[in-house]
Design an enzyme around this catalytic site. Structure first.
Site, mmCIF file in Angstrom:
data_model
loop_
_atom_site.group_PDB
_atom_site.id
_atom_site.type_symbol
_atom_site.label_atom_id
_atom_site.label_comp_id
_atom_site.label_asym_id
_atom_site.label_seq_id
_atom_site.Cartn_x
_atom_site.Cartn_y
_atom_site.Cartn_z
ATOM 1 N N LYS A 388 0.830 -1.205 0.000
ATOM 2 C CA LYS A 388 0.000 0.000 0.000
ATOM 3 C C LYS A 388 0.868 1.261 0.000
ATOM 4 C CE LYS A 388 -1.588 -1.459 3.851
ATOM 5 N NZ LYS A 388 -2.295 -1.682 5.128
ATOM 6 N N THR A 422 -7.339 9.596 7.949
ATOM 7 C CA THR A 422 -6.765 8.350 7.431
ATOM 8 C C THR A 422 -6.549 7.321 8.531
ATOM 9 O OG1 THR A 422 -4.577 9.330 7.701
ATOM 10 C CG2 THR A 422 -5.561 9.480 5.513
ATOM 11 N N GLY A 424 -7.072 4.244 10.501
ATOM 12 C CA GLY A 424 -7.788 2.986 10.255
ATOM 13 C C GLY A 424 -7.985 2.627 8.791
ATOM 14 N N THR A 425 -7.341 3.324 7.857
ATOM 15 C CA THR A 425 -7.536 2.960 6.440
ATOM 16 C C THR A 425 -7.065 1.538 6.170
ATOM 17 O OG1 THR A 425 -5.461 4.109 6.001
ATOM 18 C CG2 THR A 425 -7.464 5.252 5.350
ATOM 19 N N GLY A 426 -5.912 1.178 6.766
ATOM 20 C CA GLY A 426 -5.366 -0.156 6.525
ATOM 21 C C GLY A 426 -6.279 -1.237 7.093
ATOM 22 N N CYS A 427 -6.779 -1.009 8.325
ATOM 23 C CA CYS A 427 -7.702 -1.969 8.947
ATOM 24 C C CYS A 427 -8.931 -2.140 8.065
ATOM 25 C CB CYS A 427 -8.175 -1.465 10.312
ATOM 26 S SG CYS A 427 -6.836 -1.084 11.454
#
Ligand SMILES: Nc1ncnc2c1ncn2[C@@H]1O[C@H](COP(=O)(O)OP(=O)(O)O)[C@@H](O)[C@H]1O
Ligand SMILES: Cc1ncc(COP(=O)(O)O)c(N)n1
Ligand SMILES: [Mg+2]
Length: 716
Positions: A388, A422, A424-427
């Site tokens: 990412k 942004t 928590g975008t990965g979660c």
């Protein structure tokens, strides 16, 4: 054991032909077969044990392996290190009690059953002896000699209703039986010829799975940490899973005390308690996908790894969370090595650039370095990697999906969204991916769809106004904006959209002298009775339009509902005549025999012309305002919004006003809205536009209808 039996391959050496059983199984498992039964009636026990060994290697933990009939071969293969999960026994084979005793409580034991006597026998066994029943044959088949009479789908459904155990449908099951058997309650499809004799078993298995999963709600488990501010961790995961069409579950690895500005403290519950949570879920629920997030410590990683080995969920998306967006550590440094060992159990790993650098021990200075490192990692762990680029500084926000096993390297990019939300975008991205993969999407499709959803959620994040640091994304922004469904961008949310569109008409009705006077009791009798006379005329023809909706309704529930409503409308008309439009109420013969007023005629002409068009969706939109506006008015009259006197039993029209607030009518209104919403969601854009016009037009007629009694002389 609570296994995923959804796609169950039963091998047949003859049908597998030159390709052989092992290669057929390997490819079928590539395509998504969840459980394999080695069935070879002619091989010796030694040969069977040998085959089990080869199959266990080919399957490599990606599916369950059981053997038909040969308990001794299963035991022998296990002793030689093969991973044999259980046995499937026929009514005449070795006793299931003996098999349970020999293979232990975690083994999967299946039994063939197809009669009431078989069911009675199963019920008499100690609980936990048998895990599932193989029920058939469904259709006549050549792969089982002397098979019993075929049950067909209906016979299977009856059997499932009476069975205390999950039932797998077996015997002549072809791909076109998928939906019917799933809807008949089957726990899975046991397929022989359709897979063994397939030219491409992987493609055929994929197609079985796609059809089995279509329209289903996948059960997705997040194993992650808690973020009490709701933007990351399990809170983000549950929202993402729901927003993408899944049923979310959550096992907590750690509790954080964090908000949008940073992590203040971390508490890791004992690993035993983590194991208890994991087992509680997997002992009861078939898990379609797992998302793994914050793991905190070595002990936690070990416990999750052991559980994954045992349960082997079909989809595992691992987000190797190390550092939060705020910069705080979420994984102890000494656990990094342990995390690396978990990667091989994943279907897809989703590191950001910093995490990828740690996992590969490489320096990553630009995006090209990131892709190279991702390829290296994919080759090393034998799984797909999504690297990412959210933390890059350019105008683009790229991600890249690489899978060395398939020679895949696909970049996805889009303009960077200017926002500080942004957290928590990965979660959120990784749980969306788990949900989409569990629905049968291939990885490329899943990444494309998850990114599109994430981007619209990112754009709306600032609007939530949560916290003063890096705020959360708005997980449901798309749904809230579009209404019913994330996957139907053009669908309409009637309750929000159409209701809003007639806000002006509704305000106009509220302002009408007729409504005001009706509420405060100052309305004279003559215009009131003239209104009722027009209402009676209206209801008679409204009932005919409702009957037309019933005639065209696509489901019997809708047909019954509109027919009931038509009936209710006629009863309403008769009651008006019986209780109000009588000489004793002072209604003159002239009022009684009233002609429809221009407002009534116009309204009915509109409804009749829609009904004449013969389009169900448009008709239900046109009849809706009469339900909805009356219910809404009644509720607010009742709540005293038009003055307390409207709720007074002494009010001259109290009994009339009471009919407005009838809870049965309110319930009918809710159902009518639901049916209209469903019709709108299924309609094409052109039909939806006509529905909307018909709805607005009927609302305008309602306004004119309420206005008429005080505009035209009574009794006309
Ligand atoms: N400002 C942004 N605009 C568009 N996409 C973004 C932005 N920030 C992050 N993303 C996307 O959010 C997802 C998470 O990425 P990233 O922030 O790198 O991971 P993590 O949250 O794990 O640190 C990726 O799909 C990335 O492309
Ligand atoms: C409990 C918990 N888990 C994970 C993250 C990572 O967040 P991000 O998705 O921004 O990388 C977090 N901040 N908190
Ligand atoms: Mg992350």
């Amino acid at each position: 054991m609570n296994a995923d039996l959804s796609l169950y391959l039963v091998t047949d050496p003859t049908l597998c032909g030159d390709r052989g059983v092992v290669d057929t199984v390997r490819r079928a498992v590539d395509g998504g077969v969840r459980i394999v039964q080695l069935r070879d009636k002619t091989a010796s026990d030694a040969e069977t044990a040998e085959q089990l060994l080869a199959l266990s290697q080919a399957i490599d933990g990606r599916a369950l392996l059981v053997v038909n009939d040969r308990l001794d071969a299963a035991i022998a293969a296990r002793a030689r290190g093969a991973r044999v999960d259980g046995v499937h026994l026929g009514q005449g084979d070795a006793s299931v009690l003996q098999a349970r005793e020999a293979l232990g409580p975690d083994a999967l034991i299946g039994l063939t059953a197809n009669s009431a006597a078989h069911l009675d026998a199963v019920l008499a066994l100690p609980a936990g002896t048998v895990d599932y029943l193989g029920v058939g044959v469904i259709r006549p088949t050549s792969t089982k000699r002397d098979h019993p009479d075929p049950l067909g789908v209906d016979g299977f459904r009856d059997f499932v209703r009476r069975s205390p155990l999950p039932c797998v449908a077996i015997g002549g099951v072809g791909i076109d039986d998928t939906e019917a058997l799933r809807d008949a309650g089957s726990a899975g499809l046991a397929v022989v010829s359709a897979l063994c004799a397939a030219e491409d078993p992987a493609a055929t298995a994929r197609e079985f799975r796609r059809r089995w999963l279509a329209g289903s709600v996948p059960r997705v488990l997040s194993i992650a940490g808690s973020d009490p501010s709701g933007g990351a961790g399990i809170q983000a995961d549950l929202k993402s899973i729901a927003a993408n069409g899944g049923y979310g579950m959550a096992v907590l690895t750690a509790l954080t005390a964090q908000n949008t500005q940073g992590v203040r403290a971390v508490h890791v519950p004992p690993a035993d308690f983590l194991r208890a949570q994991l087992d509680a879920v997997s002992d009861d629920v078939v898990i379609d996908a797992v998302k793994i997030g914050m793991l905190a410590e070595t002990e936690v990683i070990r416990a999750v790894g052991e559980w994954l080995d045992r349960v082997r969920p079909p989809v595992v998306v691992l987000d190797p969370v190390m550092v939060a967006t705020s910069g705080d550590r979420l994984l102890s440094p000494d656990a990094e090595a342990e995390l690396r060992s978990l990667l091989g159990r994943a279907t897809l790993v989703t590191p950001n650039l910093a995490e990828l650098a740690v996992l590969t021990g490489r320096d990553i200075v630009d995006w090209a370095d990131g892709i190279t490192a991702a390829e290296e990692l994919s080759a090393e762990i034998g799984a797909a990697v999504l690297v990412k680029g959210g933390h890059l500084t350019g105008d683009e926000a790229p991600d890249a999906l690489v899978d060395r096993r398939r020679g895949l390297r696909q970049e996805f990019t889009g303009p960077r969204i200017v926002t500080s939300s942004t957290h928590g975008t990965g979660c959120s991205l990784s749980s969306a991916l788990a949900t989409l993969l569990a629905q049968g999407s291939d990885p490329e499709e899943a990444v494309r769809a998850a990114r599109a959803w994430l981007r619209e959620s990112l754009r709306a994040g600032d609007g939530l106004r949560v916290g003063r640091g890096h705020g959360p994304i708005s997980h449901f922004a798309g749904l809230w904006g579009r209404g019913r469904s994330a996957t139907r961008p053009e669908a309409t949310d009637i309750a929000a959209d159409w209701w809003q569109e007639i806000a002006g008409i509704r305000a106009g009705i509220d302002e009408l002298p007729f409504i005001r006077a009706l509420a405060d009791g100052s309305l004279e009798r003559a215009p009131f009775l003239s209104y009722l006379a027009q209402d009676a005329l209206y209801l008679r023809d409204y009932a005919r339009v409702l009957a037309e909706a019933a005639r065209l309704a696509p489901t019997s529930a809708e047909q019954a509902f509109w027919a009931d409503s038509a009936h209710g409308s006629i009863v309403g008309e008769l009651e008006l005549h019986a209780s109000w439009l009588t000489p004793s109420q002072g209604v003159s013969a002239a009022t009684f025999a009233a002609e429809p007023s221009p407002a009534t005629t116009a309204y009915l002409d509109h409804l009749r012309s829609v009904a004449f068009g013969g389009d169900y969706a448009e008709i239900v939109a046109a009849v809706l305002p009469c339900f909805w506006l009356y219910t809404d008015l009644g509720r607010r009259l009742h709540a005293g919004e038009f003055g307390e006197y409207a709720t007074d039993p002494q009010h001259p029209y109290a009994s009339w006003l009471a009919t407005y607030a009838d809870p049965v009518f309110e319930e009918a209104t809710r159902t009518a809205i639901e049916h209209a919403s469903a019709a709108a969601a299924a309609a094409d854009a052109d039909t939806r536009a006509r529905m909307r016009r018909a709805f607005v037009s009927s609302s305008e007629h309602e306004l004119a209808f309420f206005a008429a009694p005080l505009e035209s002389p009574p009794g006309r």
